[in-house]
Enzyme design. Structure first.
Site, PDB file in Angstrom:
ATOM      1  N   LYS A 134       0.533  -1.059  -0.129  1.00 34.98           N
ATOM      2  CA  LYS A 134       0.335   0.033  -0.301  1.00 34.98           C
ATOM      3  C   LYS A 134       0.665   1.570   0.107  1.00 34.98           C
ATOM      4  CE  LYS A 134      -3.744  -0.178   2.546  1.00 34.98           C
ATOM      5  NZ  LYS A 134      -5.157   0.302   3.078  1.00 34.98           N
TER       6      LYS A 134
ATOM      7  N   ARG B 143      -3.132   3.189   8.716  1.00 35.11           N
ATOM      8  CA  ARG B 143      -3.993   1.840   8.015  1.00 35.11           C
ATOM      9  C   ARG B 143      -1.593   0.642   8.165  1.00 35.11           C
ATOM     10  NH1 ARG B 143      -8.875   2.709   4.923  1.00 35.11           N
ATOM     11  NH2 ARG B 143      -8.554   4.657   4.283  1.00 35.11           N
TER      12      ARG B 143
ATOM     13  N   GLY C 100      -8.410  -7.021   5.174  1.00 36.36           N
ATOM     14  CA  GLY C 100      -8.842  -7.282   6.347  1.00 36.36           C
ATOM     15  C   GLY C 100      -8.120  -8.233   7.894  1.00 36.36           C
TER      16      GLY C 100
ATOM     17  N   MET D  79      -5.027  -7.503   9.073  1.00 28.10           N
ATOM     18  CA  MET D  79      -4.822  -6.389  10.534  1.00 28.10           C
ATOM     19  C   MET D  79      -5.648  -5.375  10.840  1.00 28.10           C
ATOM     20  SD  MET D  79      -0.631  -6.525   9.221  1.00 28.10           S
ATOM     21  CE  MET D  79      -1.065  -6.758   7.361  1.00 28.10           C
TER      22      MET D  79
ATOM     23  N   ARG E 234      -3.530  -1.432  -6.488  1.00 30.87           N
ATOM     24  CA  ARG E 234      -2.733  -2.520  -5.719  1.00 30.87           C
ATOM     25  C   ARG E 234      -3.385  -3.582  -7.386  1.00 30.87           C
ATOM     26  NH1 ARG E 234      -5.587  -4.951  -0.209  1.00 30.87           N
ATOM     27  NH2 ARG E 234      -7.523  -5.076  -1.028  1.00 30.87           N
TER      28      ARG E 234
ATOM     29  N   HIS F 254     -16.444  -8.959   2.155  1.00 23.05           N
ATOM     30  CA  HIS F 254     -15.262  -9.934   2.011  1.00 23.05           C
ATOM     31  C   HIS F 254     -15.125 -11.230   1.830  1.00 23.05           C
ATOM     32  CE1 HIS F 254     -13.038 -12.352   6.007  1.00 23.05           C
ATOM     33  NE2 HIS F 254     -11.838 -11.658   5.501  1.00 23.05           N
TER      34      HIS F 254
ATOM     35  N   ARG G 255       7.421 -49.859 -15.066  1.00 25.41           N
ATOM     36  CA  ARG G 255       7.628 -50.050 -14.574  1.00 25.41           C
ATOM     37  C   ARG G 255       6.792 -51.489 -13.676  1.00 25.41           C
ATOM     38  NH1 ARG G 255       7.354 -47.693  -8.774  1.00 25.41           N
ATOM     39  NH2 ARG G 255       5.210 -48.203  -8.474  1.00 25.41           N
TER      40      ARG G 255
ATOM     41  N   GLU H 186      15.260 -44.402  -6.496  1.00 21.97           N
ATOM     42  CA  GLU H 186      14.588 -43.752  -5.576  1.00 21.97           C
ATOM     43  C   GLU H 186      15.656 -44.445  -4.282  1.00 21.97           C
ATOM     44  OE1 GLU H 186      10.660 -45.547  -5.790  1.00 21.97           O
ATOM     45  OE2 GLU H 186      12.064 -47.568  -7.212  1.00 21.97           O
TER      46      GLU H 186
ATOM     47  N   SER I 173      14.937 -42.888 -13.546  1.00 23.37           N
ATOM     48  CA  SER I 173      12.934 -41.899 -12.993  1.00 23.37           C
ATOM     49  C   SER I 173      14.010 -41.125 -11.930  1.00 23.37           C
ATOM     50  CB  SER I 173      12.459 -42.304 -14.177  1.00 23.37           C
ATOM     51  OG  SER I 173      11.174 -41.537 -13.209  1.00 23.37           O
TER      52      SER I 173
ATOM     53  N   GLY J 231      12.915 -40.860  -8.405  1.00 25.02           N
ATOM     54  CA  GLY J 231      10.692 -42.019  -7.582  1.00 25.02           C
ATOM     55  C   GLY J 231      11.357 -41.495  -6.332  1.00 25.02           C
ATOM     56  N   THR J 232      11.118 -40.356  -6.159  1.00 22.54           N
ATOM     57  CA  THR J 232      11.458 -38.950  -4.870  1.00 22.54           C
ATOM     58  C   THR J 232      10.218 -39.488  -3.571  1.00 22.54           C
ATOM     59  OG1 THR J 232      10.169 -37.369  -5.982  1.00 22.54           O
ATOM     60  CG2 THR J 232      12.636 -36.500  -6.755  1.00 22.54           C
ATOM     61  N   ASN J 233       9.460 -39.482  -4.040  1.00 21.03           N
ATOM     62  CA  ASN J 233       8.373 -40.155  -2.740  1.00 21.03           C
ATOM     63  C   ASN J 233       9.517 -41.096  -2.855  1.00 21.03           C
ATOM     64  OD1 ASN J 233       6.007 -38.896  -4.634  1.00 21.03           O
ATOM     65  ND2 ASN J 233       5.632 -40.779  -5.564  1.00 21.03           N
ATOM     66  N   ASP J 234       9.957 -42.383  -2.762  1.00 17.19           N
ATOM     67  CA  ASP J 234      11.316 -42.832  -1.754  1.00 17.19           C
ATOM     68  C   ASP J 234      12.418 -42.235  -1.341  1.00 17.19           C
ATOM     69  OD1 ASP J 234       9.383 -45.693  -1.028  1.00 17.19           O
ATOM     70  OD2 ASP J 234       9.285 -46.145  -3.424  1.00 17.19           O
TER      71      ASP J 234
ATOM     72  N   CYS K 136       9.628 -38.680 -11.561  1.00 17.26           N
ATOM     73  CA  CYS K 136       7.964 -39.126 -11.935  1.00 17.26           C
ATOM     74  C   CYS K 136       7.395 -39.196 -10.014  1.00 17.26           C
ATOM     75  CB  CYS K 136       8.026 -40.850 -12.335  1.00 17.26           C
ATOM     76  SG  CYS K 136       8.786 -42.226 -11.155  1.00 17.26           S
TER      77      CYS K 136
ATOM     78  N   TYR L 147      12.445 -34.262 -18.485  1.00 20.79           N
ATOM     79  CA  TYR L 147      10.138 -34.105 -18.293  1.00 20.79           C
ATOM     80  C   TYR L 147      10.062 -34.481 -16.975  1.00 20.79           C
ATOM     81  CZ  TYR L 147      11.384 -39.212 -17.810  1.00 20.79           C
ATOM     82  OH  TYR L 147      11.414 -40.374 -17.090  1.00 20.79           O
TER      83      TYR L 147
HETATM   84  C1  PEP Z   1       8.388 -42.944  -6.101  1.00 18.21           C
HETATM   85  O1  PEP Z   1       8.647 -43.322  -5.069  1.00 18.21           O
HETATM   86  O2  PEP Z   1       8.702 -41.721  -6.184  1.00 18.21           O
HETATM   87  C2  PEP Z   1       7.352 -43.217  -7.065  1.00 18.21           C
HETATM   88  C3  PEP Z   1       6.980 -42.670  -7.844  1.00 18.21           C
HETATM   89  O3  PEP Z   1       6.912 -44.740  -7.151  1.00 18.21           O
HETATM   90  P1  PEP Z   1       5.515 -44.964  -6.136  1.00 18.21           P
HETATM   91  O4  PEP Z   1       5.565 -43.985  -5.443  1.00 18.21           O
HETATM   92  O5  PEP Z   1       5.534 -45.439  -6.694  1.00 18.21           O
HETATM   93  O6  PEP Z   1       7.199 -45.734  -5.144  1.00 18.21           O
HETATM   94 MG    MG Z   2       8.771 -45.688  -4.885  1.00 13.98          MG
END
Ligand code: PEP
Ligand code: MG
Length: 979
Positions: free
Chosen positions: A31, A102, A111, A113, A375, A489, A651, A778, A797, A799-802, A864, A884
């Site tokens: 502001k 203000r 709204g 503050m 703004r 609001h 896979r 992974e 690839s 596997g960022t979950n594991d 992935c 990718y």
């Molecule tokens: C992972 O581990 O990131 C993955 C894509 O495999 P999943 O989730 O099936 O273990």
């Molecule tokens: Mg996995």
């Protein structure tokens, strides 16, 4: 951080001048920075000053006394300047200077503050205002509003719970009762004077102190209260929901008051340069004659539209005839044509100046227009896309700017279902409100924001919402209010959240006590289903089915533009032909992860799968796998067909086998019957499959290496499916992916099985296709030894979950027990299963990429894990040069836009870096030249000195020689004379 010598803490603006400008948002808040900018470009803003966000941080660290001593002198000087610019005097009984105080943070927090208006009013000053405005009623009305606001905000008299009553509201009601009137406007000057007296008595009774009569005491109280409001609960929650760091602090804007409630020649309003709901390029907004700013957004009076066109559209929605509209609710364009012309020109100028849709606040005081705020306007996902694409076509912004204007996550709103037209036709519209935030929502009614969690799908129904309702609004599927316009609001917050909202449905009778809603003979109670259409404002009884949205036009063009400006491709995680098709329609460039196990849960397959698991030996397993082969091959054919000509990463089996057998006795009995064996046999098998840590147990390539026949069957199914399609002229591009690899031998062994099987199929069919064999990265060990893994793997690839699970040591399935606490306590900044932890997991990824490329420079790299559809993670993958990212079908457009953002930002970063490098080398050259020059100069000086010395010596010699000659000459003359 103490005040540095010369550290500026107070920035003035007004009279077409300003100390700051729009680029100083971090220091002056949004502001403050924009008030300075407007003043600089000649837009009329009431003069004032901004106390910086740094002071707020110091206030929080070192307390009130320190902050006051830091800024006292500067604030006094600034007030004197405001007095000079307005020709008024703070606290004066003839011509008093009144101020608004203000908040104004870096990011807008509507709204959340506190604000204090009419500050500077005292028993003395009120007489001055009465004289100056020639309107005693206005003066006392302003005074009573001020005492109430100051009491609530600064003196802490605001009720704390929903049951408590505001002491000031209680007094107002009592006076109205005594005077037998129903509206505030019917109260006389004497009533208002009495009200102020009673308000002050209430202050004394509750706080033990008199209401401050010293305007300076008022000012310091208000400034500190605004700083305090940075730390109030709703501001903290809003920051949490919007990722705003607490360290930012808020600035405080102190500004000369202008009054929209000085009579019928005054007004106040809010406006948008384009439609914040749809993006349509149409100036729109709401105003009220003879009102203060808060009245428009508070939803107490029904605001009127600014443009005639908007007013007509509103009348249709509100079922108001044209005659009634023109008489009772004229637009600003009709009611104050001159002001409207000036406002319209100003909104145009501001949009052109900022090159973005602006959200404006203005006040008309006695026929003069003042702008109070500009703004960038909050907008829905649909409006975001339309405005960006329109501004691109209008030549206002570049392609890259247009892309950066759309937040990837906001696209989510466009990708979600709208009401099924047929279901909608069947639905019974019970009434209509204003289409405050588009989309469709269906849910069970709740009447209190803190009860939104009562049902899985809830609709929050309120007379009007307030910032306290924020958390509930965030949980509910949709919001319905009986009061309030398009800028109320509820409407503003819902649009910001991308949540469906219908506001101002005036015919609703909401009773909080009985938790019921009544309208035109329909009576509904808490828990009943209703549906909201945020695009038309319709409110429907019951639950209404929804369908997927249409994605073409601007959205399609934006996506094409995104692909043009990105280098990374976006693939999808899909396991069925249907999901593959949806993703392809969303622009997926292949499948990055096809989890084959998901196919095994269908009726015929699960039976064969269980037979395999129950088999005593390899022969038994092979027999079961032979049954699975044709089924699996058929699945692949469907997916390859949907994804023809695009790569499909399949896979091999990953989860632990216990996931395929039933654990409940009921289901075990059923399985026993189907298989013709005893329940005890099943239970024994289930028991034998039991693992303490199944996610770290017998899964991934460990299955394929213990039971190679599974890998053989799956490889065969994949390749046979691809060959079958080839025979039909369809190109399949399979990439076979080995999961959960930690050592190079694990992968090598699997790869050999795959390749041997594939070769066998090629021979049998006397036909070949191209295919790849690669792996998931992974397991941390795989990342650290990626150079060895890449000897075999043709692609990685992530596997960022594991990988996240194993890097943090947080179980994916159990982290829910402590992650919320960790996030609350700030141990973690964000959930690492949603947003890549660049410091830890990201370092492993970086190592893996570098090592992998060392062995195999052209190795294909992608991601992935769930992070593949999360914008900041997508950006990170871009910096590592991934080919990718792969994500769920509905996130594909989000990832496409995020990939473009990543590349544009990376380009800007590279350009900045190149600039820095150039600057650095230019500096090095300049340094070298000047040191060389200094050397040469030194040498030259030395040489000159030497030459001079030599010349002097020579001269001396010559002189001596001349002297000698002269002497000789004299002697000779003497001799000659003698002679
Ligand atoms: C992972 O581990 O990131 C993955 C894509 O495999 P999943 O989730 O099936 O273990
Ligand atoms: Mg996995």
């Amino acid at each position: 951080m103490g005040k540095e010598k010369n550290q500026k803490t107070v920035y003035l603006f007004g009279d077409k001048k300003a100390d700051g400008d729009a680029s100083m948002k971090n220091l002056l808040g949004g502001k403050g920075a924009n008030l300075a900018e407007m003043s600089l470009i000649g837009v009329p803003v009431p003069p004032g000053f901004t106390i910086t966000t740094e002071v707020c941080t110091l206030y929080n660290d070192k307390g009130r006394d320190y902050a006051v001593s830091l800024i006292k002198e500067d604030v006094e000087k600034a007030v004197a300047e405001v007095e000079r610019m307005t020709g008024t005097k703070f606290g004066d009984s003839n011509n008093p200077c009144l101020l608004s105080v203000r908040s104004g943070a870096r990011a807008s927090m509507p709204g959340m503050m506190d604000t204090v208006l009419n500050l500077g009013l005292t028993d003395a000053a009120v007489a001055g205002i009465a004289k100056k405005s020639n309107n005693e009623r206005f003066a006392w009305d302003s005074y009573r509003r001020f005492v109430q606001m100051y009491g609530d905000v600064v003196l802490g008299m605001k009720p704390e719970s929903k049951e408590d009553i505001d002491p000031f509201e209680e007094i107002i009601e009592a006076i109205k009762d005594e005077k037998q009137v129903s509206n505030d406007t019917e109260l006389t000057v004497d009533d208002l004077k009495d009200m102020v007296k009673r308000f002050k008595a209430a202050v004394k009774a509750q706080t033990g102190h008199d209401f401050p009569e010293d305007p300076w005491e008022q000012l310091w109280g208000a400034v500190m209260a605004v700083f305090d409001s940075w730390m109030n609960d709703r501001a903290i929650l809003y920051r949490k929901l919007n990722d705003i760091p607490a360290e930012w602090g808020t600035a405080v804007n102190v500004q000369a008051m202008v009054f929209g409630n000085m009579g019928d020649n005054s007004a106040t309003g809010v406006a948008f340069t384009r439609d914040a709901g749809t993006g349509e390029n149409i100036f729109n907004g709401e105003y009220l004659i003879n009102a203060q700013g808060e009245d428009v957004v508070a939803g107490i009076r029904t605001p009127q539209q600014i443009t005639k066109e908007g007013s007509r559209r509103w009348a249709i929605l509100a079922d108001v005839t044209e005659e009634e509209r023109a008489a009772k609710y004229p637009s600003l364009e009709e009611a104050m044509p001159k002001i409207y012309t000036e406002l319209n020109a100003t909104q145009n100028a501001l949009e052109q100046h900022y090159k973005d849709m602006q959200d404006l606040e203005f006040t008309v005081q006695d026929g003069k227009l003042w702008m109070l705020q500009t703004r960038s306007g909050k907008r829905t996902g649909a409006a975001m896309v339309k405005i960006a694409m329109d501004m691109l076509k209008e030549g206002m912004i570049s392609e890259k700017e247009a892309l950066l204007r759309v937040e990837p996550n906001k696209l989510d709103e466009l990708l979600h279902p709208v009401f099924d037209k047929d279901a909608l036709a069947e639905g019974k519209v019970i009434t209509k409100g204003l289409p405050a935030s588009p989309g469709a929502a269906t849910g069970q009614m709740v009447f209190f924001a803190d009860e939104c969690e009562k049902y899985e799908n809830s609709i929050l129904v309120r007379i009007e919402t307030s910032p306290e309702d924020l958390e509930g609004m965030n949980i509910a599927n949709g919001i319905l209010t009986a009061r309030g316009g398009m800028t109320s609001h509820a409407a503003v917050v819902a649009r910001g959240m991308g949540k469906c909202c219908v506001s101002g449905a005036g015919s609703l009778v909401i009773d909080y006590k009985t938790r019921t809603l009544k309208v035109d003979g329909v009576s509904l109670k808490e828990g009943d289903w209703i549906s909201l259409n945020g695009t038309t404002g319709e409110i429907l009884e019951g639950k209404i089915g929804t369908i997927d949205p249409e994605l073409s036009g601007d959205f399609g063009e934006l996506m094409t533009l995104a692909d043009k400006h990105s280098v990374m491709l976006v693939r999808t995680n899909a396991d069925t032909p249907h999901d593959s098709k949806v993703a392809r329609d969303f622009g997926a460039q292949g499948i990055g992860l096809c989890r084959t196990e998901h196919m095994f849960f269908e009726e015929d397959k699960i039976k064969a799968m269980r037979e395999m698991i129950l088999a005593e030996d390899e022969a038994g397993r092979r027999e079961a796998l032979d049954k699975l082969l044709p089924l699996q091959r058929k699945d692949f054919e469907g997916i390859f067909q949907a994804m023809h000509d695009l790569p499909v990463t399949v896979r091999l089996l990953d989860p632990p086998l216990h996931e395929f057998v039933p654990h409940e006795e009921e289901n075990q009995k059923q399985m026993a019957e189907e298989m013709g064996i005893t329940v005890a046999d099943i239970q024994a098998k289930v028991e034998s499959l039991h693992e303490f840590n199944p996610m770290l147990g017998h899964r991934g390539c460990r299955l394929g290496n213990t039971y190679p026949e599974i890998t053989e069957m799956q490889s065969r199914a994949i390749i046979e499916a691809a060959l079958n399609l080839k025979a039909q002229g369809i190109t399949a591009k399979p990439e076979i992916m080995i999961p959960l690899v930690g050592t190079k031998k694990e992968l090598k062994m699997q790869e050999e099985i795959v390749r041997a099987t594939v070769e066998k199929v090629f021979e049998e069919r006397n036909e070949r296709i191209d295919y790849l064999v690669g792996t998931m990265i992974e397991i941390p060990r795989a990342a650290l030894t990626a150079d060895e893994i890449a000897e075999t793997a043709e692609f990685f690839s992530f596997g960022t979950n594991d990988l996240t699970q194993m890097t943090f040591g947080y179980s994916r399935d159990d982290a829910g027990k402590f992650l919320p606490t960790y996030l609350d306590k700030g141990i973690l900044e964000y959930d690492p299963f949603q947003v890549i932890d660049q410091t830890g997991v990201g370092s492993l990824m970086k190592i893996a990429v570098e090592k992998g490329r060392k062995t195999r420079p052209n190795i294909k790299i992608g991601i992935c894990g769930e992070h593949g559809g999360e914008p900041s993670s997508v950006e990170f993958c871009n910096t590592l040069g991934f080919g990718y990212v792969s994500c769920s079908p509905f996130r594909v457009p989000i990832a496409r836009l995020a990939a473009a953002h990543a590349n544009i930002k990376q380009g800007a970063w590279d350009a900045d870096n190149a600039k820095e490098t150039l600057k650095e080398s230019a500096k090095n050259v300049a340094d070298a030249v000047s040191s060389e020059y200094a050397n040469v100069e030194k040498e030259a000086k030395k040489a000159a000195k030497k030459a001079r010395k030599e010349a002097e010596k020579e001269l001396k010699n010559l002189r001596n020689e001349a002297k000698n000659i002269f002497k000789k000459f004299e002697e000779e003359i003497k001799n000659l004379k003698k002679k």
